[in-house]
Design an enzyme around this catalytic site. Structure first.
Site, PDB file in Angstrom:
ATOM      1  N   GLY A  44       0.854  -1.189   0.000  1.00 20.49           N
ATOM      2  CA  GLY A  44       0.000   0.000   0.000  1.00 20.49           C
ATOM      3  C   GLY A  44       0.883   1.230   0.000  1.00 20.49           C
ATOM      4  O   GLY A  44       2.074   1.154   0.324  1.00 20.49           O
ATOM      5  N   GLN A  49       2.673  10.211   1.574  1.00 17.83           N
ATOM      6  CA  GLN A  49       3.992   9.581   1.709  1.00 17.83           C
ATOM      7  C   GLN A  49       4.937   9.968   0.568  1.00 17.83           C
ATOM      8  O   GLN A  49       6.157   9.811   0.701  1.00 17.83           O
ATOM      9  CB  GLN A  49       3.858   8.058   1.763  1.00 17.83           C
ATOM     10  CG  GLN A  49       3.150   7.561   3.020  1.00 17.83           C
ATOM     11  CD  GLN A  49       3.086   6.062   3.070  1.00 17.83           C
ATOM     12  OE1 GLN A  49       2.176   5.466   2.483  1.00 17.83           O
ATOM     13  NE2 GLN A  49       4.022   5.428   3.729  1.00 17.83           N
ATOM     14  N   CYS A  93       5.706   0.440   8.022  1.00 20.72           N
ATOM     15  CA  CYS A  93       5.314   1.612   7.233  1.00 20.72           C
ATOM     16  C   CYS A  93       6.519   2.029   6.389  1.00 20.72           C
ATOM     17  O   CYS A  93       7.644   2.081   6.894  1.00 20.72           O
ATOM     18  CB  CYS A  93       4.905   2.761   8.148  1.00 20.72           C
ATOM     19  SG  CYS A  93       4.347   4.227   7.254  1.00 20.72           S
ATOM     20  N   LEU A  94       6.266   2.312   5.125  1.00 18.43           N
ATOM     21  CA  LEU A  94       7.377   2.690   4.241  1.00 18.43           C
ATOM     22  C   LEU A  94       7.987   4.034   4.648  1.00 18.43           C
ATOM     23  O   LEU A  94       9.104   4.350   4.255  1.00 18.43           O
ATOM     24  CB  LEU A  94       6.894   2.727   2.785  1.00 18.43           C
ATOM     25  CG  LEU A  94       6.462   1.364   2.244  1.00 18.43           C
ATOM     26  CD1 LEU A  94       5.886   1.491   0.848  1.00 18.43           C
ATOM     27  CD2 LEU A  94       7.602   0.359   2.266  1.00 18.43           C
ATOM     28  N   HIS A 135      -4.749   1.261   7.337  1.00 17.33           N
ATOM     29  CA  HIS A 135      -3.438   1.884   7.529  1.00 17.33           C
ATOM     30  C   HIS A 135      -3.279   3.059   6.555  1.00 17.33           C
ATOM     31  O   HIS A 135      -2.834   4.141   6.933  1.00 17.33           O
ATOM     32  CB  HIS A 135      -2.336   0.839   7.306  1.00 17.33           C
ATOM     33  CG  HIS A 135      -0.939   1.373   7.361  1.00 17.33           C
ATOM     34  ND1 HIS A 135      -0.080   1.083   8.400  1.00 17.33           N
ATOM     35  CD2 HIS A 135      -0.257   2.181   6.524  1.00 17.33           C
ATOM     36  CE1 HIS A 135       1.069   1.708   8.196  1.00 17.33           C
ATOM     37  NE2 HIS A 135       1.001   2.371   7.051  1.00 17.33           N
ATOM     38  N   GLU A 136      -3.694   2.830   5.285  1.00 13.13           N
ATOM     39  CA  GLU A 136      -3.557   3.895   4.276  1.00 13.13           C
ATOM     40  C   GLU A 136      -4.523   5.039   4.549  1.00 13.13           C
ATOM     41  O   GLU A 136      -4.155   6.211   4.428  1.00 13.13           O
ATOM     42  CB  GLU A 136      -3.815   3.347   2.864  1.00 13.13           C
ATOM     43  CG  GLU A 136      -2.910   2.212   2.423  1.00 13.13           C
ATOM     44  CD  GLU A 136      -1.438   2.489   2.645  1.00 13.13           C
ATOM     45  OE1 GLU A 136      -0.698   1.535   2.884  1.00 13.13           O
ATOM     46  OE2 GLU A 136      -1.023   3.661   2.632  1.00 13.13           O
ATOM     47  N   HIS A 139      -3.253   7.439   6.945  1.00 17.94           N
ATOM     48  CA  HIS A 139      -2.253   8.359   6.379  1.00 17.94           C
ATOM     49  C   HIS A 139      -2.929   9.627   5.852  1.00 17.94           C
ATOM     50  O   HIS A 139      -2.378  10.718   5.963  1.00 17.94           O
ATOM     51  CB  HIS A 139      -1.473   7.708   5.221  1.00 17.94           C
ATOM     52  CG  HIS A 139      -0.245   6.945   5.624  1.00 17.94           C
ATOM     53  ND1 HIS A 139       0.827   7.507   6.275  1.00 17.94           N
ATOM     54  CD2 HIS A 139       0.087   5.637   5.440  1.00 17.94           C
ATOM     55  CE1 HIS A 139       1.760   6.581   6.485  1.00 17.94           C
ATOM     56  NE2 HIS A 139       1.343   5.437   5.982  1.00 17.94           N
TER      57      HIS A 139
HETATM   58  O1  LIG Z   1       3.609   2.565   4.550  1.00 18.05           O
HETATM   59  C1  LIG Z   1       2.586   2.176   3.977  1.00 18.05           C
HETATM   60  O2  LIG Z   1       1.506   2.762   4.035  1.00 18.05           O
HETATM   61  C2  LIG Z   1       2.653   0.895   3.206  1.00 18.05           C
HETATM   62  C3  LIG Z   1       2.668  -0.275   4.115  1.00 18.05           C
HETATM   63  C4  LIG Z   1       1.222  -0.697   4.193  1.00 18.05           C
HETATM   64  C5  LIG Z   1       0.893  -1.714   5.244  1.00 18.05           C
HETATM   65  C6  LIG Z   1       1.362  -1.611   6.538  1.00 18.05           C
HETATM   66  C7  LIG Z   1       0.999  -2.564   7.482  1.00 18.05           C
HETATM   67  C8  LIG Z   1       0.160  -3.611   7.142  1.00 18.05           C
HETATM   68  C9  LIG Z   1      -0.313  -3.702   5.848  1.00 18.05           C
HETATM   69  C10 LIG Z   1       0.048  -2.759   4.909  1.00 18.05           C
HETATM   70  C11 LIG Z   1       3.674  -1.222   3.485  1.00 18.05           C
HETATM   71  O3  LIG Z   1       3.028  -2.095   2.626  1.00 18.05           O
HETATM   72  S1  LIG Z   1       4.689  -2.041   4.661  1.00 18.05           S
HETATM   73  C12 LIG Z   1       5.315  -3.383   3.842  1.00 18.05           C
HETATM   74  C13 LIG Z   1       4.458  -4.604   3.937  1.00 18.05           C
HETATM   75  C14 LIG Z   1       4.643  -5.584   3.007  1.00 18.05           C
HETATM   76  C15 LIG Z   1       3.896  -6.753   3.081  1.00 18.05           C
HETATM   77  C16 LIG Z   1       2.956  -6.954   4.096  1.00 18.05           C
HETATM   78  C17 LIG Z   1       2.765  -5.956   5.025  1.00 18.05           C
HETATM   79  C18 LIG Z   1       3.523  -4.768   4.962  1.00 18.05           C
HETATM   80 ZN   LIG Z   2       2.371   3.632   6.182  1.00 16.87          ZN
END
Ligand SMILES: O=C(O)C[C@@H](Cc1ccccc1)[C@H](O)SCc1ccccc1
Ligand SMILES: [Zn+2]
Length: 174
Positions: A44, A49, A93-94, A135-136, A139
């Site tokens: 996501g 971001q 979180c990225l 989560h998104e 944000h």
């Molecule tokens: O920073 C973001 O919003 C993207 C996150 C979204 C996310 C966070 C926690 C749980 C689900 C989604 C990134 O996708 S974190 C990387 C990731 C990769 C695979 C599975 C979960 C998180």
């Molecule tokens: Zn995030």
């Protein structure tokens, strides 16, 4: 691909503005966000971001990359229902690289949004899709997963990110 902002950054705490018209600029933003997400990699990514304070997020939570990718673009998303049941997921979180913590959220969520096709969509998500969508959506309201943690853990993570940013600024290898 656009650079991903790293916490702490005031732009990650802002309430994002609704999109007024789905024009070429919004379509370009969505393309760039998907490319940035896949490159990270992540499942996501929200517009703030990448420094754009608009209510847009993308997600593709297809688990293994053997299945066909399922990119979704949600514009002006709204949560219309959440389940009573919750589940706990170790989130990352990225914008907060290498930091993970357990977050409890509703197990299922129903959302309504404007699609790139200009149509309204409504869907119910469960599993990783539900966690990611919430989560998104957070944000877009300037909320990060660390805001669900205790003050101690949150400040520890913030200090680590400030150190990481100092090192990146000095070109120090991580
Ligand atoms: O920073 C973001 O919003 C993207 C996150 C979204 C996310 C966070 C926690 C749980 C689900 C989604 C990134 O996708 S974190 C990387 C990731 C990769 C695979 C599975 C979960 C998180
Ligand atoms: Zn995030």
């Amino acid at each position: 691909i656009r650079p991903i902002l790293i916490h702490p950054d005031p732009r990650l705490k802002k309430l994002c503005d609704p999109v007024v018209t789905v024009d070429d600029e919004v379509r370009k933003l969505a393309d760039d966000m998907l490319a940035t997400m896949y490159d990270a990699p992540g499942v996501g990514l929200a517009a703030p971001q990448v420094g754009v304070l608009k209510r847009v997020f993308v997600m593709d939570c297809v688990k293994d990359n053997t299945a066909a990718p399922q990119p979704m673009v949600l514009i002006n998303p709204e949560v219309t229902w959440t389940s009573e049941e919750t589940n706990v997921y170790e989130e990352g979180c990225l914008s907060i690289p290498e930091q993970y913590a357990e977050v409890t959220r509703p197990k299922e969520v129903r959302m309504r949004w404007l699609g790139l096709d200009g149509q309204m969509h409504e869907e119910q998500f469960d599993g990783l899709w539900a966690t990611c969508a919430q989560h998104e959506n957070d944000h877009l309201n300037g909320k990060l997963f660390i805001d669900y943690l205790g003050a101690m853990k949150r400040s520890m993570i913030t200090r680590k990110m400030e150190k990481l940013k100092r090192e990146r600024a000095r070109g120090v290898k991580e």
